[in-house]
Enzyme design. Structure first.
Site, PDB file in Angstrom:
ATOM      1  N   GLU A   8      17.838 -25.216  18.040  1.00  0.00           N
ATOM      2  CA  GLU A   8      17.991 -26.683  18.814  1.00  0.00           C
ATOM      3  C   GLU A   8      19.111 -26.871  19.601  1.00  0.00           C
ATOM      4  OE1 GLU A   8      17.620 -25.803  15.464  1.00  0.00           O
ATOM      5  OE2 GLU A   8      15.844 -27.133  14.593  1.00  0.00           O
ATOM      6  N   PRO A  32      15.301  -9.338  10.577  1.00  0.00           N
ATOM      7  CA  PRO A  32      14.948 -10.279   9.762  1.00  0.00           C
ATOM      8  C   PRO A  32      15.159 -11.857  10.243  1.00  0.00           C
ATOM      9  CG  PRO A  32      16.683  -8.951   8.858  1.00  0.00           C
ATOM     10  CD  PRO A  32      16.189  -8.388  10.138  1.00  0.00           C
ATOM     11  N   ARG A  33      14.618 -12.727   9.708  1.00  0.00           N
ATOM     12  CA  ARG A  33      15.080 -14.167  10.096  1.00  0.00           C
ATOM     13  C   ARG A  33      16.192 -14.374   9.379  1.00  0.00           C
ATOM     14  NH1 ARG A  33      14.841 -18.102  13.629  1.00  0.00           N
ATOM     15  NH2 ARG A  33      15.156 -20.173  12.611  1.00  0.00           N
TER      16      ARG A  33
END
Length: 439
Positions: A65, A268-269
């Site tokens: 964001e 990985p996230r």
């Protein structure tokens, strides 16, 4: 019913407030909160409010964001508007300090409980509140409305799951969403969902992330890592979730004899899963090198594990092929725009409903392909590794699809203009007054 539900939420927050300190302390111990600045989470400002002029409060929850709204922030700052920007994670705070410190005051977002929100608003006294994407905090929304501070949701999106949850509570949803002075949505589907939930003024602008700059990468780190990888065939798997790392490992095992020297770049996230993923890969007979340990991959490395935060731009620049996770074993998908911006061909599972519009554009353009399981992932990676012309065409198509999505920033600024114009006028009059007093 609605008043009772909100009163219960607010009362629960007030009761919980004395017990939040141990919770925040626990998050500090896990590296999820900034120990030096944890007081900001209780609305206690660490910096003074500018003495004069209008102030905008802009909130962006995390890194994605923050990157999306960065061009919007700069555009508003260029008009002389002062901005206090809040985020919720350490990584996003670091990004804001690195990229936007010259035009915003950064604070951590206050917890959505009465004392914290009240303290924050009392100190900063914003003239306008802008929230990015999908952050809905009931008490904050209520308090902004009570103080008659216009609040706007930009780059707004509503996932299938969130829409179903809100639709099951229509009266509560309406009371909250009608308080937004304007909702500027990413897609037609998002816009319609916000209207159905009670938002009165809704417009469509597109995805601000398509107008953002590509993810950056440290040039020295990129040069060092590129040198270590050399000309080895490789593919990347990014933002993976539990279960998807196993599928990626199966793909590597199936292809390493066919593609000599194959290197898989696995990101990985959640970086804190690095140790568990490394063990799983080792148990399958794969040699793993972890970025978090500061070791470069060598000729024996099968999987280079990118278990660090804030370096996705580095990993994406190492491969022209990227599988994007939370799309096979996970649900909803992850944003493919960052990968597409760096001319990367995209492979994805079927479950990408949170980014449906972007994936539809990529699929139509030929910049993305769907895989259902490890076998299909293996086939697609093999096809693209064998055929560099096809690989490059796919990467270029992904980049073109994102280029076609640009323009959201201008449309967002146009939608914001009725709210920004009075603030710009106030700045202009104040400057004229200062010049006049000097004369």
């Amino acid at each position: 019913m609605t008043k009772a539900a909100f009163a219960a939420y607010a009362f629960a927050g007030t009761l919980a407030y004395p017990f939040l300190r141990p919770y925040v302390g626990w998050r500090v111990s896990k590296g999820k909160e900034d120990k030096r600045r944890q007081r900001e989470r209780y609305g206690i400002a660490s910096k003074p409010r500018p003495k004069a002029g209008p102030l905008i409060w802009l909130h962006a929850a995390s890194v994605g964001e923050s990157l999306a709204v960065a061009p919007l922030v700069r555009a508003m700052a260029c008009d002389g508007l002062q901005i206090v920007m809040t985020t919720g994670t350490i990584t996003s705070a670091n990004l804001v300090e690195e990229r936007l410190a010259d035009c915003v005051i950064h604070q951590y977002v206050p917890l959505d409980v009465g004392p914290a929100v009240g303290r924050f608003l009392d100190h900063w006294r914003p003239d306008l509140a802008i929230v990015a994407e999908s952050e809905i905090w009931p008490l904050t929304i209520h308090e902004l409305a009570r103080r008659r501070i216009p609040q706007i949701l930009v780059n707004a999106r509503m996932s299938d799951r969130s829409f179903q949850r809100w639709k099951a509570r229509p009266r509560i949803a309406e009371v909250l969403f009608e308080k937004f002075a304007h909702v500027i949505a990413q897609s037609d589907v998002d816009a319609e969902r916000f209207r159905l939930l009670g938002a009165h003024a809704v417009s469509l602008a597109g995805n601000l992330k398509a107008d953002a700059a590509p993810l950056s990468a440290d040039s020295a780190a990129l040069e060092e890592l590129s040198g270590a990888v050399g000309a080895r065939p490789r593919f990347a798997a990014i933002s993976t979730h539990p279960g998807e790392e196993d599928l990626v490992a199966e793909t590597h095992l199936a292809l390493r004899l066919r593609h000599e020297g194959l290197l898989t770049i696995l990101v990985p996230r959640h970086a804190d899963r690095g140790a568990a993923i490394a063990k799983m890969l080792a148990d399958k007979g794969l040699t793993v090198t972890r970025r978090s340990e500061g070791v470069l991959p060598d000729a024996a490395t099968d999987v280079y594990l990118g278990d660090t935060m804030g370096e996705l731009g580095l990993y994406l620049r190492l491969s022209e092929i990227a599988f994007i996770g939370k799309s096979i074993t996970g649900q909803g998908g992850q944003n493919p725009i960052e990968a597409a911006m760096l001319a990367t061909g995209i492979l994805t599972g079927r479950y990408v409903q949170n980014f449906r519009d972007t994936y539809q554009r990529l699929l139509r353009a030929g910049g993305a392909r769907i895989v259902r399981d490890a076998d299909e992932l293996t086939v697609q990676v093999d096809t693209l590794l064998v055929d560099p012309i096809q690989r490059m065409a796919m990467a270029r198509a992904a980049l073109r699809a994102i280029d076609d999505m640009r323009g959201a920033l201008d449309r967002t600024l146009a939608a914001l203009d009725p709210f920004l114009h009075p603030l710009r006028l106030s700045v202009s009059l104040e400057r004229q007054g200062r010049v006049g007093s000097v004369r």
